[in-house]
Design an enzyme around this catalytic site. Structure first.
Site, PDB file in Angstrom:
ATOM      1  N   CYS A 142       0.928  -1.318  -0.177  1.00 26.17           N
ATOM      2  CA  CYS A 142       0.101  -0.074   0.206  1.00 26.17           C
ATOM      3  C   CYS A 142       0.933   1.343  -0.094  1.00 26.17           C
ATOM      4  CB  CYS A 142      -0.842  -0.150   1.146  1.00 26.17           C
ATOM      5  SG  CYS A 142      -2.279   0.992   0.993  1.00 26.17           S
ATOM      6  N   LYS A 163     -11.801   8.791  -0.898  1.00 30.97           N
ATOM      7  CA  LYS A 163     -11.176   7.643  -0.453  1.00 30.97           C
ATOM      8  C   LYS A 163     -11.523   6.356  -1.484  1.00 30.97           C
ATOM      9  CE  LYS A 163     -10.017   4.945   3.527  1.00 30.97           C
ATOM     10  NZ  LYS A 163     -10.265   4.697   5.265  1.00 30.97           N
ATOM     11  N   SER A 192      -7.730   0.534   0.351  1.00 29.71           N
ATOM     12  CA  SER A 192      -8.120   1.298   1.260  1.00 29.71           C
ATOM     13  C   SER A 192      -6.991   2.417   1.466  1.00 29.71           C
ATOM     14  CB  SER A 192      -8.139   0.892   2.638  1.00 29.71           C
ATOM     15  OG  SER A 192      -8.741   1.633   3.794  1.00 29.71           O
ATOM     16  N   HIS A 235      -4.346  -4.259   0.148  1.00 21.89           N
ATOM     17  CA  HIS A 235      -4.314  -4.731   1.314  1.00 21.89           C
ATOM     18  C   HIS A 235      -4.752  -6.143   1.285  1.00 21.89           C
ATOM     19  CE1 HIS A 235      -2.634  -1.654   3.939  1.00 21.89           C
ATOM     20  NE2 HIS A 235      -3.517  -0.511   3.291  1.00 21.89           N
ATOM     21  N   GLU A 237      -3.677  -8.544   2.929  1.00 18.20           N
ATOM     22  CA  GLU A 237      -3.543  -9.217   4.448  1.00 18.20           C
ATOM     23  C   GLU A 237      -4.865  -8.891   5.314  1.00 18.20           C
ATOM     24  OE1 GLU A 237      -2.279  -4.939   4.957  1.00 18.20           O
ATOM     25  OE2 GLU A 237      -2.145  -6.522   3.415  1.00 18.20           O
ATOM     26  N   ARG A 249     -15.178   3.818  12.002  1.00 16.68           N
ATOM     27  CA  ARG A 249     -14.354   4.680  12.671  1.00 16.68           C
ATOM     28  C   ARG A 249     -14.356   6.182  11.975  1.00 16.68           C
ATOM     29  NH1 ARG A 249      -8.532   3.826  10.726  1.00 16.68           N
ATOM     30  NH2 ARG A 249      -9.572   5.084   9.020  1.00 16.68           N
TER      31      ARG A 249
END
Length: 305
Positions: A142, A163, A192, A235, A237, A249
């Site tokens: 990333c 985003k 992300s 990502h 993972e 969040r």
């Protein structure tokens, strides 16, 4: 791990044409085997979560791995208990004279900043330069991928209108690359981030090869042509609920985020997220360890220099 068969067996040529790894008896009996030395520079704020995610990805292989955790000395984490960092982490000064088969540089939530504005950028530059002589293969993830492409190859990142968050389809561009062995023609991976890199900048660079990309998320897997540096812009993972936790969040912070795309069932953020990338993630890390590290790293790591 490879299938060990006679080179003259007809299946050998067929399997190799299908990008399946086979090994001759001679090579198998002359291999020297030792545990791989892997280190990870963890730049994520929730370090314990990231450790678990990456170690899960590295665990699906019979190869023994000795794993070191590295943190920056010029930036102190405020989201990880100090006793955890003292017990399990080293700094670059602790390892600068050591050699590693593989090295991982994680993402970091600083992509809106210019690289040179990041407080640990000089330290990261020193580490990335060190990997050229002390690491056999480095995997950048990333923001770590964007930082590596910028430092090593001058590839610029670009701010997105909003985003990029969700799980996106990707397609393979080079079917016979070892890193992509076992991949489907189309596979999914999470992203992300607030920035991206342009496909044309990768394609026209003489020292880079793009292995996979997404029509929605852009370049995904990029490798240096010598195989010593790999860059993954997403990502793979991530846990099943990571994008959900990031979304809620941001809602609590009043950022009015878009719902992660192709992630929640029926695109309803109050429904169960769908885990659709775990098999790809396993293959990506397993192939990196096997083909870009284990099969080609020198037995004596000091030979890297």
């Amino acid at each position: 791990m490879p299938i060990i068969i006679e080179n003259s067996l007809p299946a050998c040529a067929v399997l190799e044409s299908e990008n399946i790894f086979v090994m001759t008896h001679h090579r198998a009996t002359t291999q020297h085997i030792r545990p791989l030395r892997i280190a990870m520079l963890n730049l994520m704020p929730t370090k314990i979560v990231t450790e678990t995610q990456i170690l899960r990805c590295l665990s699906n292989t019979p190869i023994q791995i000795e794993f070191d955790l590295i943190q920056t000395a010029t930036h102190k984490s405020t989201n990880t208990p100090e006793d955890h960092l003292l017990k399990f982490y080293q700094t670059f000064d602790d390892i600068r004279d050591q050699y590693y088969d593989g090295f991982i540089i994680t993402g970091a939530p600083v992509e809106k900043m210019e690289f040179e504005e990041v407080d640990y950028w000089p330290e990261l530059v020193e580490i990335m330069e060190w990997t050229k002589t002390h690491v056999h293969s480095t995997l950048h993830i990333c923001w770590g991928a964007q930082a590596g492409l910028y430092y090593h190859y001058g590839i610029q990142k670009h701010l997105l209108d909003k985003k990029l968050s969700g799980v996106y389809k990707h397609h393979i561009m080079r079917h016979h690359e070892s890193l992509l062995r076992g991949f489907d023609d189309v596979f999914k991976a999470p992203h992300s981030r607030y920035t991206t890199i342009y496909s044309e900048d990768i394609i026209r660079h003489p020292d880079l090869t793009m292995l996979a990309e997404s029509y929605e998320a852009g370049p995904y897997i990029i490798t240096a042509k010598n195989g010593r540096q790999l860059f993954v812009t997403g990502h793979s993972e991530y846990d099943k609920d990571t994008l959900a936790r990031e979304y809620f969040r941001d809602v609590q912070r009043g950022l009015n985020p878009s719902v992660p795309e192709n992630y929640f069932e029926h695109d309803d953020p109050h429904s169960e997220p769908l885990l659709s990338w775990r098999s790809h993630s396993t293959l990506l890390f397993t192939n990196w360890l096997n083909y870009y590290v284990y099969q080609s790293t020198p037995f004596e790591l000091t030979d890297l220099g």
